[in-house]
Design a protein around this motif. Structure first.
Motif, PDB file in Angstrom:
ATOM      1  N   ARG A   7       0.737 -22.431  -1.231  1.00 39.91           N
ATOM      2  CA  ARG A   7       0.275 -22.097   0.450  1.00 39.91           C
ATOM      3  C   ARG A   7       0.306 -23.642   0.828  1.00 39.91           C
ATOM      4  N   PRO A   8       1.253 -23.968   1.816  1.00 42.30           N
ATOM      5  CA  PRO A   8       1.467 -25.450   2.376  1.00 42.30           C
ATOM      6  C   PRO A   8       0.190 -25.485   3.301  1.00 42.30           C
ATOM      7  N   CYS A   9      -0.342 -24.357   4.028  1.00 43.05           N
ATOM      8  CA  CYS A   9      -1.582 -24.660   4.872  1.00 43.05           C
ATOM      9  C   CYS A   9      -2.705 -23.722   4.648  1.00 43.05           C
ATOM     10  N   PRO A  10      -3.832 -23.885   4.091  1.00 42.18           N
ATOM     11  CA  PRO A  10      -4.754 -23.042   3.744  1.00 42.18           C
ATOM     12  C   PRO A  10      -4.963 -21.926   5.044  1.00 42.18           C
ATOM     13  N   THR A  12      -3.226 -20.852   7.355  1.00 42.55           N
ATOM     14  CA  THR A  12      -2.305 -19.999   7.713  1.00 42.55           C
ATOM     15  C   THR A  12      -1.735 -19.001   6.677  1.00 42.55           C
ATOM     16  N   GLU A  13      -0.896 -18.165   7.100  1.00 41.87           N
ATOM     17  CA  GLU A  13      -0.375 -17.031   5.687  1.00 41.87           C
ATOM     18  C   GLU A  13       1.002 -17.545   5.274  1.00 41.87           C
ATOM     19  N   ALA A  14       1.361 -18.874   5.664  1.00 42.24           N
ATOM     20  CA  ALA A  14       2.595 -19.334   5.028  1.00 42.24           C
ATOM     21  C   ALA A  14       2.919 -19.460   3.352  1.00 42.24           C
ATOM     22  N   GLN A  15       3.816 -19.118   3.052  1.00 38.68           N
ATOM     23  CA  GLN A  15       4.367 -19.045   1.518  1.00 38.68           C
ATOM     24  C   GLN A  15       5.214 -20.090   1.096  1.00 38.68           C
ATOM     25  N   VAL A  16       5.219 -20.587  -0.102  1.00 38.28           N
ATOM     26  CA  VAL A  16       6.188 -21.324  -0.476  1.00 38.28           C
ATOM     27  C   VAL A  16       6.655 -21.047  -1.795  1.00 38.28           C
ATOM     28  N   GLU A  17       7.790 -20.598  -2.106  1.00 38.11           N
ATOM     29  CA  GLU A  17       8.281 -20.285  -3.437  1.00 38.11           C
ATOM     30  C   GLU A  17       9.467 -21.389  -3.850  1.00 38.11           C
ATOM     31  N   GLY A  18       9.097 -22.140  -5.251  1.00 37.16           N
ATOM     32  CA  GLY A  18      10.036 -22.885  -5.402  1.00 37.16           C
ATOM     33  C   GLY A  18      10.606 -22.808  -6.737  1.00 37.16           C
ATOM     34  N   TRP A  19      12.001 -23.310  -6.687  1.00 36.56           N
ATOM     35  CA  TRP A  19      12.794 -23.069  -7.975  1.00 36.56           C
ATOM     36  C   TRP A  19      12.995 -24.289  -8.688  1.00 36.56           C
ATOM     37  N   LEU A  20      12.763 -24.531  -9.893  1.00 34.99           N
ATOM     38  CA  LEU A  20      12.606 -25.969 -10.361  1.00 34.99           C
ATOM     39  C   LEU A  20      13.460 -26.138 -11.644  1.00 34.99           C
ATOM     40  N   HIS A  21      14.285 -27.154 -11.419  1.00 36.91           N
ATOM     41  CA  HIS A  21      15.060 -27.521 -12.693  1.00 36.91           C
ATOM     42  C   HIS A  21      14.221 -28.037 -13.757  1.00 36.91           C
ATOM     43  N   THR A  22      14.456 -27.849 -15.059  1.00 39.49           N
ATOM     44  CA  THR A  22      13.450 -28.642 -16.181  1.00 39.49           C
ATOM     45  C   THR A  22      14.715 -29.427 -16.766  1.00 39.49           C
ATOM     46  N   PRO A  23      14.142 -30.696 -17.131  1.00 43.77           N
ATOM     47  CA  PRO A  23      15.014 -31.588 -18.012  1.00 43.77           C
ATOM     48  C   PRO A  23      15.481 -30.862 -19.332  1.00 43.77           C
ATOM     49  N   LEU A  84       5.871 -25.709  12.207  1.00 41.34           N
ATOM     50  CA  LEU A  84       6.352 -27.221  12.022  1.00 41.34           C
ATOM     51  C   LEU A  84       5.356 -27.704  10.940  1.00 41.34           C
ATOM     52  N   ARG A  85       4.223 -27.571  11.285  1.00 44.16           N
ATOM     53  CA  ARG A  85       2.927 -28.014  10.388  1.00 44.16           C
ATOM     54  C   ARG A  85       3.326 -27.536   8.766  1.00 44.16           C
ATOM     55  N   GLU A  86       3.396 -26.050   8.769  1.00 43.85           N
ATOM     56  CA  GLU A  86       3.732 -25.670   7.238  1.00 43.85           C
ATOM     57  C   GLU A  86       4.934 -26.432   6.662  1.00 43.85           C
ATOM     58  N   LEU A  87       6.176 -26.611   7.516  1.00 42.18           N
ATOM     59  CA  LEU A  87       7.258 -27.334   6.926  1.00 42.18           C
ATOM     60  C   LEU A  87       6.927 -28.838   6.481  1.00 42.18           C
ATOM     61  N   SER A  88       6.112 -29.301   7.458  1.00 47.34           N
ATOM     62  CA  SER A  88       5.614 -30.699   7.321  1.00 47.34           C
ATOM     63  C   SER A  88       4.664 -30.807   5.959  1.00 47.34           C
ATOM     64  N   GLU A  89       3.946 -29.895   5.709  1.00 47.08           N
ATOM     65  CA  GLU A  89       2.965 -29.983   4.592  1.00 47.08           C
ATOM     66  C   GLU A  89       3.762 -29.515   3.405  1.00 47.08           C
ATOM     67  N   THR A  90       4.691 -28.556   3.298  1.00 48.51           N
ATOM     68  CA  THR A  90       5.866 -28.426   2.266  1.00 48.51           C
ATOM     69  C   THR A  90       6.282 -29.793   1.929  1.00 48.51           C
ATOM     70  N   VAL A  91       7.189 -30.379   2.852  1.00 49.35           N
ATOM     71  CA  VAL A  91       7.813 -31.603   2.276  1.00 49.35           C
ATOM     72  C   VAL A  91       6.865 -32.708   1.690  1.00 49.35           C
ATOM     73  N   LEU A 118      13.523 -24.900  13.306  1.00 49.13           N
ATOM     74  CA  LEU A 118      12.305 -25.440  12.406  1.00 49.13           C
ATOM     75  C   LEU A 118      12.841 -26.784  11.574  1.00 49.13           C
ATOM     76  N   ALA A 119      13.878 -26.483  10.924  1.00 47.26           N
ATOM     77  CA  ALA A 119      14.364 -27.846  10.308  1.00 47.26           C
ATOM     78  C   ALA A 119      14.766 -28.933  11.219  1.00 47.26           C
ATOM     79  N   ALA A 120      15.334 -28.760  12.273  1.00 43.05           N
ATOM     80  CA  ALA A 120      15.465 -29.601  13.290  1.00 43.05           C
ATOM     81  C   ALA A 120      14.166 -30.248  13.778  1.00 43.05           C
ATOM     82  N   SER A 121      13.533 -29.350  13.997  1.00 43.58           N
ATOM     83  CA  SER A 121      11.968 -30.004  14.545  1.00 43.58           C
ATOM     84  C   SER A 121      11.390 -31.073  13.472  1.00 43.58           C
ATOM     85  N   LEU A 122      11.600 -30.803  12.391  1.00 41.57           N
ATOM     86  CA  LEU A 122      10.956 -31.634  11.456  1.00 41.57           C
ATOM     87  C   LEU A 122      11.809 -33.040  11.465  1.00 41.57           C
ATOM     88  N   GLY A 123      13.145 -32.916  11.649  1.00 42.52           N
ATOM     89  CA  GLY A 123      14.196 -34.054  11.414  1.00 42.52           C
ATOM     90  C   GLY A 123      13.701 -34.869  12.783  1.00 42.52           C
TER      91      GLY A 123
END
Length: 269
Positions: A7-10, A12-23, A84-91, A118-123
């Motif tokens: 959760r990027p912001c405790p 709020t209810e926003a959630q992030v799911e990440g798909w990560l490559h492994t070496p 915007l705060r949720e995306l900012s915290e994610t990045v 939203l993406a352009a807001s952060l940009g």
């Protein structure tokens, strides 16, 4: 592949799911860090579309990118800079969590429709004084290195997608709070490079949104690649059967985007 959720912001209810490559140790070239994309699906700031989530993430991941899917605040909870705060915290989190193996110099945000807003807001607003009144961006750790804007909501003028701007601003058309979210007015020399695409016949979010953004980026000498397709409805996602928008001609946008992002990040598998 490794999956992470947070959760990027405790508060709020926003959630992030990440798909990560492994070496992979057997590979001749072993990558310790991977370029990364944060995907923001559309939905008019009323909902978060699944059609613009996993199908998009799969394409970026297959190209060698770590991918994070943001389910951000919508409806009444979309105002007061929450998305915007949720995306900012994610990045920012991607730069502060080395165990996720995200290259801190190669982080892009990708958004569709209202998610494009939203993406352009952060940009554009990552260091905006009005935003920083309520948010500490920790010295710019929230700034993306690139943004991908897909049939984005941009303006708060006569071409605005009124529902999106009303939800995210919490204000009515014609008021200063509403007009603040016309993102073409916030482009500056610190705005990140952009890839933008739209269909000319989009009858939901007019193509003039993209035209205004491209013009603003050009005025400020920000690198931009833009593609206008002559016909196509709104909300096309990756233009496949899975997303109920199959169109091989329009589907080319994804390959164009991947090539642009590889070139911008100087990344090759």
């Amino acid at each position: 592949m490794e999956l992470v959720r947070f959760r990027p912001c405790p508060d709020t209810e926003a959630q992030v799911e990440g798909w990560l490559h492994t070496p992979i140790t057997e590979m001749t070239v072993r990558r310790e860090q991977f370029p990364t994309v944060v995907v923001c699906p559309g939905g008019g700031y009323e909902m978060v579309s699944q059609r613009e989530a996993d199908p998009v993430a799969q394409r970026f991941f297959a190209r060698g990118y770590n991918v994070f899917l943001l389910t951000y605040s919508v409806g009444e909870k979309a105002k007061e800079f929450r998305p915007l705060r949720e995306l900012s915290e994610t990045v920012a989190a991607l730069r502060e969590r080395p165990e996720w193996r995200c290259d801190p110099e190669r982080i892009a945000v990708c958004g569709f429709s209202a998610g494009g807003h939203l993406a352009a807001s952060l940009g554009t607003l990552w260091d905006d004084p009005e935003f920083l009144k309520t948010y500490d961006n920790r010295g710019g750790k929230n700034r993306p290195n690139a943004m991908v804007l897909c049939y984005p909501v941009i303006t708060a003028d006569e071409y605005a997608h009124v529902g999106s701007i009303t939800h995210v601003s919490g204000c009515q058309p014609g008021t200063p709070g509403y007009e603040y979210f016309s993102l073409d007015k916030h482009v500056s020399g610190t705005t990140c490079p952009a890839f933008v695409w739209h269909t000319v016949t989009d009858d939901c979010v007019p193509v003039e949104n993209t035209l205004a953004m491209v013009a603003a980026l050009r005025r400020h000498h920000v690198p931009v690649e833009a593609h206008l397709f002559p016909a196509g409805e709104h909300g096309l996602s990756v233009c496949t059967e899975e997303t109920k928008s199959q169109d091989p001609y329009l589907a080319r946008w994804m390959d164009l985007c991947l090539d642009w992002l590889d070139h911008t990040f100087q990344f090759a598998l």
